[in-house]
Design a protein around this motif. Structure first.
Motif, PDB file in Angstrom:
ATOM      1  N   LEU A 152       0.858  -1.172   0.000  1.00 49.66           N
ATOM      2  CA  LEU A 152       0.000   0.000   0.000  1.00 49.66           C
ATOM      3  C   LEU A 152       0.899   1.228   0.000  1.00 49.66           C
ATOM      4  CD1 LEU A 152      -2.970   1.000   0.219  1.00 49.66           C
ATOM      5  CD2 LEU A 152      -2.592   1.144   2.685  1.00 49.66           C
ATOM      6  N   ALA A 153       0.865   1.979  -1.077  1.00 52.25           N
ATOM      7  CA  ALA A 153       1.761   3.132  -1.223  1.00 52.25           C
ATOM      8  C   ALA A 153       0.980   4.429  -1.044  1.00 52.25           C
ATOM      9  CB  ALA A 153       2.420   3.108  -2.604  1.00 52.25           C
ATOM     10  N   HIS A 154       1.616   5.404  -0.397  1.00 53.00           N
ATOM     11  CA  HIS A 154       1.013   6.710  -0.177  1.00 53.00           C
ATOM     12  C   HIS A 154       1.616   7.709  -1.152  1.00 53.00           C
ATOM     13  CE1 HIS A 154       0.657   4.525   3.606  1.00 53.00           C
ATOM     14  NE2 HIS A 154      -0.398   5.262   3.885  1.00 53.00           N
ATOM     15  N   TYR A 155       0.798   8.644  -1.597  1.00 55.62           N
ATOM     16  CA  TYR A 155       1.317   9.671  -2.502  1.00 55.62           C
ATOM     17  C   TYR A 155       2.386  10.494  -1.800  1.00 55.62           C
ATOM     18  CZ  TYR A 155       1.482  13.516  -5.825  1.00 55.62           C
ATOM     19  OH  TYR A 155       1.899  14.440  -6.720  1.00 55.62           O
ATOM     20  N   LYS A 156       2.177  10.806  -0.521  1.00 53.42           N
ATOM     21  CA  LYS A 156       3.209  11.422   0.303  1.00 53.42           C
ATOM     22  C   LYS A 156       3.759  10.328   1.196  1.00 53.42           C
ATOM     23  CE  LYS A 156       1.300  16.095   0.350  1.00 53.42           C
ATOM     24  NZ  LYS A 156       0.818  17.216   1.197  1.00 53.42           N
TER      25      LYS A 156
END
Length: 226
Positions: A152-156
């Motif tokens: 799960l990747a966050h934009y920030k």
């Protein structure tokens, strides 16, 4: 065979085909006569030939895995689309492009959930749009290549000098990336990465944050009451 119209001059068309074209073979099948055919232009209202090919290719992959008859699963997925999206009965020969997309996404959702393999090129050919992003998030597959068990990747980026326990995920934008693409994102920088793959991460509703197992109900209530 899929074709693209490259140019028009009077009543003559210049076309490009998506497969190797053997004119001698076509002439032979035409019994030596001038080959002829029909050209149907997708008007973005009715299901396209490309959508139909993807639907039946996915069903074929499923049946190759299960040994079932394709018609059985075609009818099953039509029923699922009707129930999920509140539609009347429809035919894959003349339904709308929107319904065609519903079919593709419904089939893919099932294949991911049941861990049934399919040809990766079908995932590669889907547009990088909102339904695909949601499908990847729901099943934790890489939004770029479709690999399972994605991060799960966050934009920030979370964890770069920020306290994970104080972050409000309701304000974050998400996407799912396999380890390889996640590492590439860190190597080249988030902006270049997003431009390279034409991605737009999603900001999720409270219900989706729980549904996609990003937060628990308890943690969500803590954030709301903070």
């Amino acid at each position: 065979m899929r074709v693209k119209v490259l140019g028009i001059q009077g009543n003559e068309l210049r076309l490009a085909v998506d497969d190797d074209f053997n004119l001698d073979k076509v002439i032979r099948f035409s019994d030596g006569k001038q080959p002829s055919g029909e050209l149907t232009i997708d008007d973005n209202r009715h299901i396209s030939r490309d959508q139909q090919k993807k639907i039946f290719a996915l069903i074929d992959d499923l049946c190759n895995y299960t040994g079932d008859e394709p018609k059985r699963w075609e009818n099953e997925f039509k029923w699922r689309v009707q129930v999920t999206f509140g539609l009347d009965e429809f035919s894959l020969s003349n339904c709308s492009m929107t319904v065609g997309n519903y079919m593709i996404l419904t089939i893919l959702d099932f294949l991911f959930a049941e861990n049934i393999p399919f040809r990766t090129k079908l995932w590669d050919s889907l547009p990088q749009d909102f339904p695909r992003q949601r499908l990847a998030l729901k099943n934790r597959t890489c939004v770029i290549c479709g690999r399972p068990h994605a991060d799960l990747a966050h934009y920030k980026a979370v964890g770069m000098g920020r306290n994970r326990h104080k972050i409000d995920e309701r304000k974050m934008y998400f996407m799912t990336l396999c380890r390889e693409h996640h590492q590439e994102q860190h190597n080249i920088g988030i902006k270049e990465f997003m431009q390279k793959y034409h991605l737009k991460p999603l900001r999720l509703s409270d219900d989706d944050i729980i549904r996609f197992k990003i937060l628990t109900k308890k943690r969500l209530e803590e954030l709301k009451n903070a």
